[in-house]
Each structure stands twice: as structure tokens, then as C-alpha cells.
Design a protein around this motif. Structure first.
Motif, short mmCIF file in Angstrom:
data_model
loop_
_atom_site.label_atom_id
_atom_site.label_comp_id
_atom_site.label_asym_id
_atom_site.label_seq_id
_atom_site.Cartn_x
_atom_site.Cartn_y
_atom_site.Cartn_z
N ARG A 20 0.88 -1.17 0.00
CA ARG A 20 0.00 0.00 0.00
C ARG A 20 0.91 1.22 0.00
O ARG A 20 1.78 1.35 0.86
CB ARG A 20 -0.89 0.00 1.25
N ASN A 21 0.76 2.10 -0.99
CA ASN A 21 1.70 3.19 -1.22
C ASN A 21 1.01 4.55 -1.20
O ASN A 21 -0.20 4.66 -1.43
CB ASN A 21 2.41 3.00 -2.57
N ARG A 22 1.79 5.59 -0.98
CA ARG A 22 1.30 6.97 -1.02
C ARG A 22 2.28 7.78 -1.85
O ARG A 22 3.46 7.87 -1.51
CB ARG A 22 1.18 7.55 0.38
N ALA A 23 1.81 8.38 -2.94
CA ALA A 23 2.65 9.15 -3.85
C ALA A 23 2.82 10.58 -3.35
O ALA A 23 1.96 11.13 -2.66
CB ALA A 23 2.07 9.17 -5.25
N SER A 24 3.95 11.19 -3.70
CA SER A 24 4.23 12.57 -3.29
C SER A 24 3.66 13.55 -4.32
O SER A 24 3.79 13.35 -5.52
CB SER A 24 5.75 12.77 -3.17
N GLU A 25 3.02 14.59 -3.83
CA GLU A 25 2.52 15.63 -4.73
C GLU A 25 3.67 16.51 -5.24
O GLU A 25 3.52 17.23 -6.23
CB GLU A 25 1.49 16.50 -4.01
N ASN A 26 4.80 16.48 -4.56
CA ASN A 26 5.92 17.34 -4.92
C ASN A 26 7.10 16.53 -5.47
O ASN A 26 8.25 16.95 -5.39
CB ASN A 26 6.38 18.13 -3.68
N GLY A 27 6.82 15.37 -6.00
CA GLY A 27 7.89 14.55 -6.53
C GLY A 27 8.38 15.04 -7.88
O GLY A 27 7.96 16.07 -8.41
N VAL A 28 9.28 14.27 -8.47
CA VAL A 28 9.84 14.62 -9.78
C VAL A 28 8.74 14.66 -10.82
O VAL A 28 8.67 15.57 -11.66
CB VAL A 28 10.94 13.62 -10.18
N SER A 29 7.87 13.68 -10.77
CA SER A 29 6.72 13.66 -11.69
C SER A 29 5.48 14.07 -10.90
O SER A 29 5.01 13.33 -10.03
CB SER A 29 6.53 12.26 -12.28
N ALA A 30 4.97 15.26 -11.19
CA ALA A 30 3.81 15.77 -10.46
C ALA A 30 2.57 14.96 -10.80
O ALA A 30 2.37 14.54 -11.93
CB ALA A 30 3.57 17.23 -10.79
N LEU A 31 1.74 14.71 -9.80
CA LEU A 31 0.50 13.97 -10.02
C LEU A 31 -0.51 14.86 -10.75
O LEU A 31 -0.65 16.06 -10.43
CB LEU A 31 -0.09 13.53 -8.69
N PRO A 32 -1.23 14.33 -11.70
CA PRO A 32 -2.30 15.11 -12.35
C PRO A 32 -3.36 15.50 -11.33
O PRO A 32 -3.57 14.78 -10.34
CB PRO A 32 -2.86 14.14 -13.40
N PRO A 33 -4.01 16.61 -11.52
CA PRO A 33 -5.06 17.05 -10.59
C PRO A 33 -6.14 15.97 -10.44
O PRO A 33 -6.56 15.36 -11.41
CB PRO A 33 -5.61 18.32 -11.23
N GLY A 34 -6.56 15.78 -9.23
CA GLY A 34 -7.63 14.81 -8.96
C GLY A 34 -7.16 13.38 -8.82
O GLY A 34 -7.98 12.50 -8.59
N THR A 35 -5.85 13.14 -9.01
CA THR A 35 -5.35 11.76 -8.90
C THR A 35 -5.25 11.35 -7.44
O THR A 35 -4.79 12.12 -6.60
CB THR A 35 -3.96 11.65 -9.56
N GLU A 36 -5.67 10.14 -7.17
CA GLU A 36 -5.61 9.62 -5.81
C GLU A 36 -4.15 9.32 -5.43
O GLU A 36 -3.43 8.61 -6.14
CB GLU A 36 -6.44 8.33 -5.69
N ARG A 37 -3.73 9.92 -4.35
CA ARG A 37 -2.34 9.73 -3.94
C ARG A 37 -2.09 8.34 -3.35
O ARG A 37 -0.98 7.81 -3.43
CB ARG A 37 -1.97 10.78 -2.88
N ASN A 38 -3.07 7.72 -2.76
CA ASN A 38 -2.92 6.40 -2.16
C ASN A 38 -3.29 5.32 -3.17
O ASN A 38 -4.33 5.42 -3.84
CB ASN A 38 -3.79 6.27 -0.92
#
Length: 468
Positions: free
Chosen positions: A103-121
Motif C-alpha cells: 500500500r503506497n502513497r505518492a508525493s505531490e511534490n515529486g519529480v513527476s507531479a500527479l495530475p489534478p484529482g489523482t488519488e495519492r494512495n
């Protein structure tokens, strides 16, 4: 092109660096210093049975089943067999599997930014089958396997050497025990005899027919025999304890068979130096140690050359468990890697030099073992012959001393001499009887040493007992 590469790989895999094994040449004498006409096959029989004592035969059999040194030696063989299996396994591809769920949690400030509305978990499910193979291009693993195989053979010869040593030690210990038993009997009989003489002289001293000097002489003679008895009793107990340990038992009493004078005299085996080298476990063990050291040189030299490894992976990866088994979740990889040294600043050279020095040491050790084997056999052959001559001379001396003691006592009783002559004759007889038994035990022990020095095929005959 692929076919050509395959051919090149196969050809390179057939290469094995390092020196190939060659049987070392050993200069052996054409004959022993003392020769015998008996057949060499005598050395291949269960020679301890030739003493004709069933109790001894049973003790040897018990020792082969229970001796703790043999248990240790057998375990060492198993250790080297396991190491050989592990080494040989490197010649073949290695297969494995893996799997994980996270079970993972992505960073909003990582090298590849998450698209808006993407679930971080998110969840991640992975499973894979993998294979890897390090191709033995220059024979490193084959040399390792050759060395491990030689170590297995060496440990097996070491175990056979323990079998030989245990049988020889039990037989020698039993004969020494029977010799001590006989010496204790002589000491007790002599003590009893001297005690009777002392009683007579004390009565005569009270009656005024003998002096205090003569009475004291007889008492000193009695005390000498009396002091010998506990000494032999102590040695008997210690010898029983020694045999008990050889038999794998707690210290205690040992069964007795025939008296030492009734033990048969086994035949003296014949043998040639060449056949000696073929059957002595210590010589064969040293030879296999040399072979292992020779193979280690190839292992060290293989470090100069590149290594080629192939790795494959086939698996599934999905963030959704429901999609995990779909073909679209499949992953895979195939990797070929080559690596090799450029500058090691003497690192590999040092390993090669060390391996070559170890091989020279093993060769010198092998040659020394051969020389010791030849010396042991010559010493035993000479010892058997000379101890027989010595025992025969001592036996004749004992008979002469018995006559001397009888005649000197008769002469004293007739008033023709002092008791000093009787004292001297009987003391000499007592010492000669003890020395005769000791020499007889040494004669038997030297014959045992000869059988031990020759090795012999009998080790294989009793080997099943030692493996139980």
C-alpha cells in the motif's frame, strides 16, 4: 548471428584455466630393509582375528560401531559432500520466484507531479518468476567443483584412517591390558611367596637362628613386591578406562579373553612400496589434498577473465487486484551482463601466488607423508623381527633365573651360602618375568603397527560396521 554467439559461448565454456591434475611421481625403494615370504594378501584380512581371542574380536566390532572419533569423521565427510553439491549447483541456471503486495502513497511534490484529482494512495501487486545463470566461461566453477570433489575424497580417506587407527588402538590397548593383568598376577604371586619367606625368617629371628640383617633383607624383598602390586592395579584400571573411551563407553571394566601367553602370533604380511601407497589412507588423503590445492590455482587464475551472466524475469504487476491476472499486467526482462577486472593493483596476482604457494606446500606435505609411510613400515618390520629375538632371549634368561633361584635357595638352606645370593637371584627372576611379559606385549604391538603401516584392504571389509 545468434547461432554464432551460442557457438562462441559453448567454446568458451569448455575452457578451463589453471594446471590440470597430474599424479605426483614418488621415488620408492625397490624393497623393504627386511623381506618376508608370506603373501601380501595377509595384510587385507581382518588381522586382529589371527590373535585367536573372541573377546578381542567383539571389542573391535563394538569400537567400530560406537567410537566417537568415527562418528566425527563420518560427519566431516557429509559436510564436504554438502559443500560439493552447493558448488556444482553453480554450473546450472538458478530459478526463483517473488511476490509482494504493498500500500503506497505518492508525493505531490515529486519529480513527476500527479495530475489534478489523482488519488495519492494506491495499492501495488507484483509476482514474478526469475532465472539467472552465470556461464562458467573459463572454468572457475569447474575448478571449484574439482577442489570440492578432492576434499570429499580426502575426508573419506581421513575417515578410513580413523577406522584403521581405532582398530589398531583397541587391539594394542587390549594386549597391553592383558600384559598388565599377567604382570599383576606375577607381582601378587611373588608378594605371596616373599610373605611366606618373611614369616619363616621372623620365626627364625625370634628363635635366634638368623640375624636381624637377614630378616631385614627378606623384609625389603617382600616390600618391593608388595609395592609393585598397587602400581599394576592402577595401570590396569587406567587401561580399562582408555579402552572404554575407545569403545564409546563410560569408564568401566573390560571383558577378558585369553591370557597374553596364549594369544596366537599372526603372520607377518609382505608388501611392496607401490602397493603401500595405494592403500594407506593418510597417503591417499594427502594426495587428494594436493589435488584440491592444484584446482584452487585455476579458481584464482579465472579471476583474470570476464564473467558472463544471463538474467530473465517474467511476472505480473498491477495496482488493482482484479486486473492482476490479465495479460495487460505482464512484465518481463532479459539481461545479459559481462564484467571483468582492469586494474586490481595486484589483488588477483596475490590470490594466484597464494594458491600456487599452497599447492607447493601440499606437494611437500604429500611427499613427507609418503616418506613417513615408508619409514613406519620399515621400522615395524625391523621391530617385529628384533622384538621376537629379544623375547626369545628373555624367555631363555627367565628359565635360567628360575634354575638359579631354586639352586641358590637350596644352597642357602644347606648352609653353603648367605641369603644375599638368594635375594639377588629371586629379585632378578621377578624383574625378568615382568620384562618378559612387557616385551611380549611390545612384540604384539609392533606387529599391529606393521598392519597399521601397510594400510590394507581390510579397512573396506569392516567399513560397513563403522557406517552404522
Amino acid at each position: 548471428m545468434k547461432f554464432t554467439v551460442l557457438i562462441v559461448v559453448v567454446v568458451l565454456a569448455a575452457c578451463t584455466v589453471g594446471p590440470d591434475w597430474q599424479q605426483p611421481k614418488v621415488e620408492t625403494p625397490p624393497a623393504w630393509r627386511i623381506g618376508y615370504a608370506q603373501a601380501a594378501e595377509v595384510a587385507n584380512t581382518r588381522w586382529w582375528q589371527a590373535f585367536g581371542d573372541p573377546v578381542l574380536d567383539q571389542l573391535v566390532e563394538d569400537a567400530l560401531r560406537e567410537n566417537r572419533d568415527l562418528v566425527q569423521a563420518a560427519a566431516r565427510v557429509e559436510q564436504f559432500l554438502g559443500a560439493l553439491r552447493s558448488t556444482r549447483s553453480q554450473l546450472y541456471p538458478q530459478f526463483g520466484y517473488s511476490g509482494n503486495a504493498s500500500r503506497n502513497r505518492a508525493s505531490e511534490n515529486g519529480v513527476s507531479a500527479l495530475p489534478p484529482g489523482t488519488e495519492r494512495n494506491y495499492s501495488l501487486y507484483q509476482a514474478a518468476l526469475g532465472a539467472s545463470w552465470q556461464i562458467d566461461l573459463f572454468g572457475r566453477v569447474r575448478r571449484q567443483a574439482e577442489s570440492a570433489q578432492a576434499q570429499v575424497y580426502a575426508s573419506e580417506q581421513g575417515r578410513r584412517g580413523v577406522v584403521l587407527s581405532v582398530v589398531a588402538s583397541v587391539t594394542t590397548g587390549y594386549i597391553a591390558l592383558r600384559a598388565l593383568d599377567r604382570q599383576l598376577e606375577i607381582a601378587r604371586a611373588t608378594e605371596k611367596n616373599y610373605a611366606g619367606s618373611l614369616s619363616i625368617f621372623e620365626l627364625r629371628h625370634k628363635g635366634g637362628t638368623v640375624s636381624e640383617l637377614e630378616r631385614s633383607q627378606v623384609e625389603s624383598q617382600y616390600r618391593q613386591a608388595q609395592a609393585a602390586v598397587p602400581g599394576f592395579e592402577r595401570q590396569v584400571a587406567e587401561q580399562e578406562n582408555l579402552l572404554s573411551v575407545l569403545l564409546g563407553r563410560n569408564p568401566g571394566a573390560i571383558a577378558r579373553g585369553k591370557p597374553i601367553e596364549e594369544l596366537a602370533d599372526p603372520a607377518v604380511p609382505a608388501g611392496l612400496p607401490a602397493s603401500l601407497l595405494e592403500r594407506r589412507p593418510d597417503v591417499l588423503q594427502a594426495e587428494q589434498g594436493l589435488r584440491a590445492a592444484n584446482a584452487t590455482i585455476g579458481v584464482a587464475k579465472s579471476l583474470y577473465f570476464p564473467t558472463l551472466s544471463l538474467t530473465g524475469l517474467l511476472g505480473l504487476s498491477s495496482t488493482s487486484l482484479s486486473d492482476f491476472a490479465k495479460s495487460s499486467s505482464g512484465t518481463g526482462a532479459l539481461v545479459a551482463a559481462v564484467s571483468g577486472p582492469i586494474f586490481t593493483f595486484g589483488g588477483i596476482q596475490g590470490q594466484v601466488a597464494s594458491a600456487e604457494a599452497a599447492e607447493r606446500e601440499a606437494l611437500a606435505f604429500y611427499q613427507q607423508v609418503v616418506l613417513n609411510a615408508l619409514r613406519d613400515t620399515n621400522d615395524a618390520l625391523i621391530g617385529v623381527q628384533k622384538l621376537r629375538e629379544e623375547y626369545d632371549a628373555l624367555a631363555k634368561r627367565t628359565l635360567a633365573l628360575r634354575r638359579y633361584a631354586r639352586l641358590s635357595r637350596a644352597k642357602y638352606e644347606g648352609g653353603a651360602s648367605s641369603y644375599l645370593e638368594v635375594l639377588y637371584a629371586e629379585n632378578e627372576l621377578f624383574a625378568a618375568e615382568l620384562a618378559g611379559i612387557s616385551t611380549l606385549a611390545q612384540r604384539h604391538a609392533e606387529l599391529i603397527n606393521l598392519y597399521k603401516a601397510l594400510g590394507g584392504g581390510w579397512v573396506d571389509a569392516v567399513d560397513p560396521l563403522a557406517r552404522k
